[in-house]
Design a protein around this motif. Structure first.
Motif, mmCIF file in Angstrom:
data_model
loop_
_atom_site.group_PDB
_atom_site.id
_atom_site.type_symbol
_atom_site.label_atom_id
_atom_site.label_comp_id
_atom_site.label_asym_id
_atom_site.label_seq_id
_atom_site.Cartn_x
_atom_site.Cartn_y
_atom_site.Cartn_z
ATOM 1 N N GLU A 1 0.831 -1.211 0.000
ATOM 2 C CA GLU A 1 0.000 0.000 0.000
ATOM 3 C C GLU A 1 0.865 1.260 0.000
ATOM 4 O OE1 GLU A 1 -4.019 -1.615 2.338
ATOM 5 O OE2 GLU A 1 -2.412 -0.607 3.447
ATOM 6 N N ARG A 2 1.970 1.213 0.745
ATOM 7 C CA ARG A 2 2.852 2.380 0.779
ATOM 8 C C ARG A 2 3.508 2.628 -0.583
ATOM 9 N NH1 ARG A 2 4.326 -0.099 5.654
ATOM 10 N NH2 ARG A 2 6.360 -0.782 4.867
ATOM 11 N N VAL A 3 3.750 1.550 -1.307
ATOM 12 C CA VAL A 3 4.433 1.683 -2.600
ATOM 13 C C VAL A 3 3.442 2.007 -3.724
ATOM 14 C CG1 VAL A 3 5.818 0.471 -4.321
ATOM 15 C CG2 VAL A 3 6.272 0.106 -1.883
ATOM 16 N N TYR A 4 2.314 1.316 -3.766
ATOM 17 C CA TYR A 4 1.412 1.410 -4.907
ATOM 18 C C TYR A 4 0.102 2.142 -4.621
ATOM 19 C CZ TYR A 4 4.651 -2.064 -6.699
ATOM 20 O OH TYR A 4 5.798 -2.701 -7.099
ATOM 21 N N GLY A 5 -0.142 2.482 -3.356
ATOM 22 C CA GLY A 5 -1.379 3.168 -3.006
ATOM 23 C C GLY A 5 -2.426 2.209 -2.476
ATOM 24 N N VAL A 6 -3.224 2.700 -1.527
ATOM 25 C CA VAL A 6 -4.223 1.854 -0.864
ATOM 26 C C VAL A 6 -5.272 1.350 -1.846
ATOM 27 C CG1 VAL A 6 -6.045 1.845 0.887
ATOM 28 C CG2 VAL A 6 -3.875 2.982 1.370
ATOM 29 N N ASP A 7 -5.821 2.234 -2.679
ATOM 30 C CA ASP A 7 -6.911 1.840 -3.576
ATOM 31 C C ASP A 7 -6.460 0.787 -4.587
ATOM 32 O OD1 ASP A 7 -8.556 3.588 -2.271
ATOM 33 O OD2 ASP A 7 -8.341 5.193 -3.762
ATOM 34 N N ARG A 8 -5.261 0.959 -5.100
ATOM 35 C CA ARG A 8 -4.746 0.022 -6.109
ATOM 36 C C ARG A 8 -4.537 -1.367 -5.502
ATOM 37 N NH1 ARG A 8 0.695 1.343 -9.663
ATOM 38 N NH2 ARG A 8 0.568 -0.406 -11.127
ATOM 39 N N VAL A 9 -3.982 -1.411 -4.309
ATOM 40 C CA VAL A 9 -3.744 -2.700 -3.643
ATOM 41 C C VAL A 9 -5.070 -3.335 -3.243
ATOM 42 C CG1 VAL A 9 -2.739 -3.809 -1.607
ATOM 43 C CG2 VAL A 9 -1.430 -2.083 -2.867
ATOM 44 N N ARG A 10 -6.005 -2.529 -2.750
ATOM 45 C CA ARG A 10 -7.321 -3.063 -2.357
ATOM 46 C C ARG A 10 -8.033 -3.690 -3.554
ATOM 47 N NH1 ARG A 10 -11.570 -2.285 1.443
ATOM 48 N NH2 ARG A 10 -13.086 -3.878 0.872
ATOM 49 N N SER A 11 -7.982 -3.026 -4.701
ATOM 50 C CA SER A 11 -8.620 -3.569 -5.902
ATOM 51 C C SER A 11 -7.980 -4.889 -6.319
ATOM 52 C CB SER A 11 -8.531 -2.553 -7.050
ATOM 53 O OG SER A 11 -9.260 -1.393 -6.741
ATOM 54 N N ALA A 12 -6.643 -4.931 -6.284
ATOM 55 C CA ALA A 12 -5.941 -6.168 -6.646
ATOM 56 C C ALA A 12 -6.236 -7.269 -5.643
ATOM 57 C CB ALA A 12 -4.434 -5.896 -6.712
ATOM 58 N N TYR A 13 -6.304 -6.910 -4.350
ATOM 59 C CA TYR A 13 -6.620 -7.886 -3.292
ATOM 60 C C TYR A 13 -8.005 -8.491 -3.538
ATOM 61 C CZ TYR A 13 -7.101 -9.817 1.451
ATOM 62 O OH TYR A 13 -7.279 -10.663 2.530
ATOM 63 N N ASP A 14 -8.989 -7.611 -3.769
ATOM 64 C CA ASP A 14 -10.364 -8.083 -3.974
ATOM 65 C C ASP A 14 -10.455 -9.004 -5.184
ATOM 66 O OD1 ASP A 14 -11.195 -6.665 -1.764
ATOM 67 O OD2 ASP A 14 -12.053 -4.999 -2.921
ATOM 68 N N ALA A 15 -9.731 -8.646 -6.244
ATOM 69 C CA ALA A 15 -9.760 -9.467 -7.456
ATOM 70 C C ALA A 15 -9.152 -10.846 -7.185
ATOM 71 C CB ALA A 15 -8.994 -8.766 -8.578
ATOM 72 N N LEU A 16 -8.056 -10.884 -6.454
ATOM 73 C CA LEU A 16 -7.430 -12.167 -6.119
ATOM 74 C C LEU A 16 -8.328 -12.987 -5.191
ATOM 75 C CD1 LEU A 16 -3.803 -10.867 -5.555
ATOM 76 C CD2 LEU A 16 -4.451 -12.617 -7.227
ATOM 77 N N ARG A 17 -8.909 -12.339 -4.201
ATOM 78 C CA ARG A 17 -9.801 -13.051 -3.275
ATOM 79 C C ARG A 17 -11.007 -13.626 -3.997
ATOM 80 N NH1 ARG A 17 -12.741 -9.016 -0.094
ATOM 81 N NH2 ARG A 17 -13.915 -9.100 -2.053
ATOM 82 N N ASP A 18 -11.641 -12.813 -4.819
ATOM 83 C CA ASP A 18 -12.822 -13.288 -5.533
ATOM 84 C C ASP A 18 -12.476 -14.378 -6.536
ATOM 85 O OD1 ASP A 18 -14.206 -11.418 -4.098
ATOM 86 O OD2 ASP A 18 -14.290 -9.933 -5.717
ATOM 87 N N GLY A 19 -11.274 -14.288 -7.104
ATOM 88 C CA GLY A 19 -10.831 -15.305 -8.043
ATOM 89 C C GLY A 19 -10.631 -16.657 -7.366
ATOM 90 N N THR A 20 -10.016 -16.622 -6.136
ATOM 91 C CA THR A 20 -9.775 -17.884 -5.431
ATOM 92 C C THR A 20 -11.047 -18.428 -4.842
ATOM 93 O OG1 THR A 20 -9.206 -16.609 -3.436
ATOM 94 C CG2 THR A 20 -7.399 -17.310 -4.851
ATOM 95 N N SER A 21 -11.970 -17.557 -4.433
ATOM 96 C CA SER A 21 -13.202 -18.046 -3.822
ATOM 97 C C SER A 21 -14.214 -18.501 -4.878
ATOM 98 C CB SER A 21 -13.869 -16.951 -2.960
ATOM 99 O OG SER A 21 -14.226 -15.842 -3.767
ATOM 100 N N GLY A 22 -14.053 -17.925 -6.073
ATOM 101 C CA GLY A 22 -14.977 -18.304 -7.144
ATOM 102 C C GLY A 22 -14.557 -19.601 -7.772
#
Length: 267
Positions: free
Chosen positions: A246-267
């Protein structure tokens, strides 16, 4: 415009790989499943095994353990060990010795050693924070170290951090301690400590329930304490990895990538 947004929010490959590992840890199998495997007892059976007398003492014991761990671990040098030993191996050794002693003395012994095992956990958590480039002596980082106990524990009906999910827990805890840089100078904020204790008590209860299995003894007590340490070490590593990204890439960018990875693994 909408077709370019996902590309703008993606992370470099190495950062994406790191984040994927963090997501797998933070959204992965629970600590309860590890305990059930060690004890050879289903999770639901573990929940019913803890004696009522121990349950009555648990809330108070957990709060005291967290307070003692806070006073002892925070402000020390978490990566300093005797004879220059590897930090993780030093903490593993102490945790296993503590668990063996508690297992040999039964549940009351295990309850008595809880402040020590909690201190070792917090010290390892602080070491993970330091490895990710944060200073555990800074109050805001120290608060994040303590928050790992809540992030790595399941929500309960009585939980003040009732929402599930990694980011939901982070947001709820941050609202309870909006100014961590100054709020912790004179000690722990009761509401913040209470929210962490509410979750951590459930995890400690499962740990004690596993150690209540008659055949456990000292050896399995050491194994349970090691699993306890490894669980929270992994959660701390993942949590502080997310914060570093988050410090390197920004909170919003990391959150979006996190959500995409989470939804991908849960789906």
């Amino acid at each position: 415009m909408t077709t370019t947004l996902p590309a703008l929010l993606t992370l470099p490959e190495d950062a994406q790989t790191e984040l994927a590992k963090a997501v797998a840890t933070l959204e992965g199998p629970s600590f309860a499943a590890r305990l059930a495997s060690i004890a050879g007892t289903p999770v639901e059976a573990l929940k019913d095994r803890l004696p009522e007398g121990v349950r009555d003492q648990l809330d108070t014991a957990v709060r005291r353990a967290l307070e003692k761990a806070w006073r002892t671990a925070v402000g020390s040098e978490p990566r300093r060990t005797p004879f220059g030993m590897d930090v993780a191996w030093f903490h593993r050794g102490v945790a296993m010795a503590s668990g063996a002693a508690g297992g040999a003395l039964g549940l009351l012994g295990t309850l008595a050693e809880l402040p020590l095992s909690t201190t070792i956990l917090l010290r390892q958590i602080a070491a993970e924070a330091a490895a990710a480039g944060e200073d555990p002596k800074v109050n805001a980082t120290a608060a994040e170290c303590l928050a790992v106990f809540a992030i790595g524990s399941p929500a309960t009906a009585e939980d003040d951090v009732a929402e599930t999910g990694y980011f939901a827990a982070r947001i709820a805890l941050a609202q309870m301690l909006p100014n961590a840089a100054t709020s912790l100078v004179s000690g722990l904020v009761p509401g913040f400590l209470g929210a962490i204790a509410a979750r951590f008590t459930g995890t400690v209860g499962l740990k004690l329930s596993a150690q209540a299995v008659p055949i456990i003894g000292a050896a399995a007590g050491a194994a349970i304490n090691l699993a306890f340490l490894e669980h929270f070490r992994g959660v701390a590593n993942a949590h502080f990895t997310v914060r570093r990204l988050e410090r390197v890439y920004g909170v919003d960018r990391v959150r979006s990538a996190y959500d995409a990875l989470r939804d991908g693994t849960s789906g």
